[in-house]
Write an enzyme that holds these catalytic residues in place. Structure first.
Site, PDB file in Angstrom:
ATOM      1  CB  SER A   1      -0.861   0.002   1.267  1.00 55.58           C
ATOM      2  OG  SER A   1      -1.498   1.254   1.435  1.00 55.58           O
ATOM      3  CE1 TYR A  29      -4.344  -1.674   5.427  1.00 59.33           C
ATOM      4  CE2 TYR A  29      -3.543   0.484   4.713  1.00 59.33           C
ATOM      5  CZ  TYR A  29      -4.036  -0.776   4.417  1.00 59.33           C
ATOM      6  OH  TYR A  29      -4.212  -1.150   3.095  1.00 59.33           O
TER       7      TYR A  29
HETATM    8  P1  NDP Z   1     -11.649  -5.605   0.107  1.00 56.08           P
HETATM    9  O1  NDP Z   1     -12.165  -5.385   1.487  1.00 56.08           O
HETATM   10  O2  NDP Z   1     -12.582  -5.490  -1.026  1.00 56.08           O
HETATM   11  O3  NDP Z   1     -10.943  -7.034  -0.001  1.00 56.08           O
HETATM   12  C1  NDP Z   1     -10.235  -7.596   1.063  1.00 56.08           C
HETATM   13  C2  NDP Z   1     -10.163  -9.086   0.820  1.00 56.08           C
HETATM   14  O4  NDP Z   1      -9.389  -9.688   1.861  1.00 56.08           O
HETATM   15  C3  NDP Z   1     -11.543  -9.729   0.842  1.00 56.08           C
HETATM   16  O5  NDP Z   1     -11.631 -10.669  -0.205  1.00 56.08           O
HETATM   17  C4  NDP Z   1     -11.570 -10.440   2.182  1.00 56.08           C
HETATM   18  O6  NDP Z   1     -12.336 -11.617   2.073  1.00 56.08           O
HETATM   19  C5  NDP Z   1     -10.102 -10.807   2.339  1.00 56.08           C
HETATM   20  N1  NDP Z   1      -9.754 -11.128   3.712  1.00 56.08           N
HETATM   21  C6  NDP Z   1      -9.836 -10.347   4.810  1.00 56.08           C
HETATM   22  N2  NDP Z   1      -9.471 -11.038   5.897  1.00 56.08           N
HETATM   23  C7  NDP Z   1      -9.152 -12.300   5.466  1.00 56.08           C
HETATM   24  C8  NDP Z   1      -8.712 -13.478   6.106  1.00 56.08           C
HETATM   25  N3  NDP Z   1      -8.525 -13.543   7.430  1.00 56.08           N
HETATM   26  N4  NDP Z   1      -8.471 -14.567   5.344  1.00 56.08           N
HETATM   27  C9  NDP Z   1      -8.675 -14.531   4.014  1.00 56.08           C
HETATM   28  N5  NDP Z   1      -9.091 -13.462   3.343  1.00 56.08           N
HETATM   29  C10 NDP Z   1      -9.324 -12.350   4.082  1.00 56.08           C
HETATM   30  O7  NDP Z   1     -10.436  -4.598  -0.051  1.00 56.08           O
HETATM   31  P2  NDP Z   1      -9.335  -4.391  -1.193  1.00 56.08           P
HETATM   32  O8  NDP Z   1      -9.621  -5.202  -2.382  1.00 56.08           O
HETATM   33  O9  NDP Z   1      -9.178  -2.945  -1.313  1.00 56.08           O
HETATM   34  O10 NDP Z   1      -8.048  -4.945  -0.434  1.00 56.08           O
HETATM   35  C11 NDP Z   1      -7.165  -5.896  -0.989  1.00 56.08           C
HETATM   36  C12 NDP Z   1      -5.753  -5.575  -0.556  1.00 56.08           C
HETATM   37  O11 NDP Z   1      -5.392  -4.309  -1.100  1.00 56.08           O
HETATM   38  C13 NDP Z   1      -5.562  -5.444   0.955  1.00 56.08           C
HETATM   39  O12 NDP Z   1      -4.352  -6.059   1.315  1.00 56.08           O
HETATM   40  C14 NDP Z   1      -5.471  -3.945   1.187  1.00 56.08           C
HETATM   41  O13 NDP Z   1      -4.726  -3.611   2.322  1.00 56.08           O
HETATM   42  C15 NDP Z   1      -4.780  -3.538  -0.120  1.00 56.08           C
HETATM   43  N6  NDP Z   1      -4.928  -2.113  -0.452  1.00 56.08           N
HETATM   44  C16 NDP Z   1      -6.148  -1.559  -0.713  1.00 56.08           C
HETATM   45  C17 NDP Z   1      -6.281  -0.213  -0.981  1.00 56.08           C
HETATM   46  C18 NDP Z   1      -7.598   0.449  -1.200  1.00 56.08           C
HETATM   47  O14 NDP Z   1      -7.647   1.701  -1.227  1.00 56.08           O
HETATM   48  N7  NDP Z   1      -8.688  -0.274  -1.393  1.00 56.08           N
HETATM   49  C19 NDP Z   1      -5.083   0.653  -1.057  1.00 56.08           C
HETATM   50  C20 NDP Z   1      -3.844  -0.041  -0.813  1.00 56.08           C
HETATM   51  C21 NDP Z   1      -3.775  -1.374  -0.530  1.00 56.08           C
HETATM   52  P3  NDP Z   1     -13.218 -12.301   3.230  1.00 56.08           P
HETATM   53  O15 NDP Z   1     -13.715 -11.191   4.132  1.00 56.08           O
HETATM   54  O16 NDP Z   1     -14.300 -12.976   2.445  1.00 56.08           O
HETATM   55  O17 NDP Z   1     -12.309 -13.269   3.900  1.00 56.08           O
END
Ligand code: NDP
Length: 246
Positions: free
Chosen positions: A140, A153
């Site tokens: 990120s 975070y």
């Molecule tokens: P979302 O919330 O849409 O996606 C997050 C994903 O992580 C979901 O599929 C969720 O699935 C999964 N997840 C969370 N906890 C667990 C767990 N314990 N085991 C398995 N899966 C898990 O957010 P984003 O798509 O934005 O995030 C994806 C990545 O991108 C993250 O690492 C985030 O930090 C990073 N990011 C995002 C930014 C943004 O602005 N959106 C900016 C920079 C980085 P489920 O709950 O079904 O398990």
């Protein structure tokens, strides 16, 4: 560019946002994709473009549970016989100031973003060494500069960067490509899980104030890194919305 057709990927955090777009994009490029997350009903909504023979199968995965991670990797290799690409993407962002924080949020972020992604890399590594595969880590812009309200975070994403660089140095000579992708603000549900109502409202306002990236913008970056020739590793990609200053 190298073809991904017939190669095998594991994408974590594929039930929404970036991970869902990545899974669909890789399947669209002809990969056999194992898409993992906890919400299997959301994973079931993923659809693979069959154009180049791509396929998506889903697996229930909790990255905070080391056995669940090992099972997901094993399922991938049992089903498709190999593992060429891991997109280590699952994450949570439960931001808020230190003083008023619920430390349960800290625990979830460290367990998921930091330790969980380490479990994934560790479990996948033997297979990536075998295929001279690629590990793509979702970092990120918060892993580059911390700011008030996102200390924990940011700490997890700084940690991801440290782990990623160390691992890169350990395995690059053996042909494994380790890539870090650092997105800025992407329009996903990430910020909607913030537990402090005041911070939740602030985060929503912040995201609404810029033309955010789409999950597909990040999936395109994953595809770019993954399709480079074997001798090229895109070590780090930072992708911000044009409107995002810091
Ligand atoms: P979302 O919330 O849409 O996606 C997050 C994903 O992580 C979901 O599929 C969720 O699935 C999964 N997840 C969370 N906890 C667990 C767990 N314990 N085991 C398995 N899966 C898990 O957010 P984003 O798509 O934005 O995030 C994806 C990545 O991108 C993250 O690492 C985030 O930090 C990073 N990011 C995002 C930014 C943004 O602005 N959106 C900016 C920079 C980085 P489920 O709950 O079904 O398990």
């Amino acid at each position: 560019m190298q073809s991904l057709e017939g190669k095998v990927a594991l994408v974590t955090g594929a039930s929404s946002g970036i991970g869902a777009a990545v899974a669909q994009t890789l399947a669209g490029a002809g990969m056999k994709v194992v898409a993992g997350a906890r919400r299997t009903e959301r994973l079931a909504e993923l659809t693979a473009t069959q154009e180049y023979g791509g396929e998506i199968v889903t697996v229930k995965l909790d990255v905070t549970d080391e056995q669940s991670v090992r099972d997901a990797v094993a399922t991938t290799v049992e089903r498709f016989g190999r593992l060429d690409l891991v997109v280590n993407n699952a994450g949570v962002m439960l931001v808020g100031p230190v003083q008023t924080a619920d430390t349960a949020d800290w625990n979830r972020m460290v367990q998921t973003n930091l330790l969980g992604s380490m479990y994934v890399a560790h479990a996948a590594l033997p297979h990536l060494l075998e295929t001279k595969g690629t590990l793509i880590q979702t970092s990120s812009t918060s892993g580059r500069s911390a700011s008030a309200g996102n200390g924990v975070y940011a700490a997890t994403k700084f940690g991801v960067n440290a782990f990623t660089e160390a691992l890169r140095q350990e395995v690059t000579a053996q042909g494994v490509r380790v890539v870090s992708i650092a997105p800025g603000m992407v329009d996903t549900e990430l910020a909607s899980h913030v537990t402090d109502p005041q911070i939740l409202a602030m985060a929503a306002k912040l995201y609404a104030s810029v033309r955010t990236l789409s999950p597909q913008d990040i999936a395109n970056a994953v595809l770019y890194a993954a399709t480079q020739p074997d001798h090229v590793t895109v070590n780090e990609l930072t992708i911000r919305p044009t409107d995002q200053v810091a």
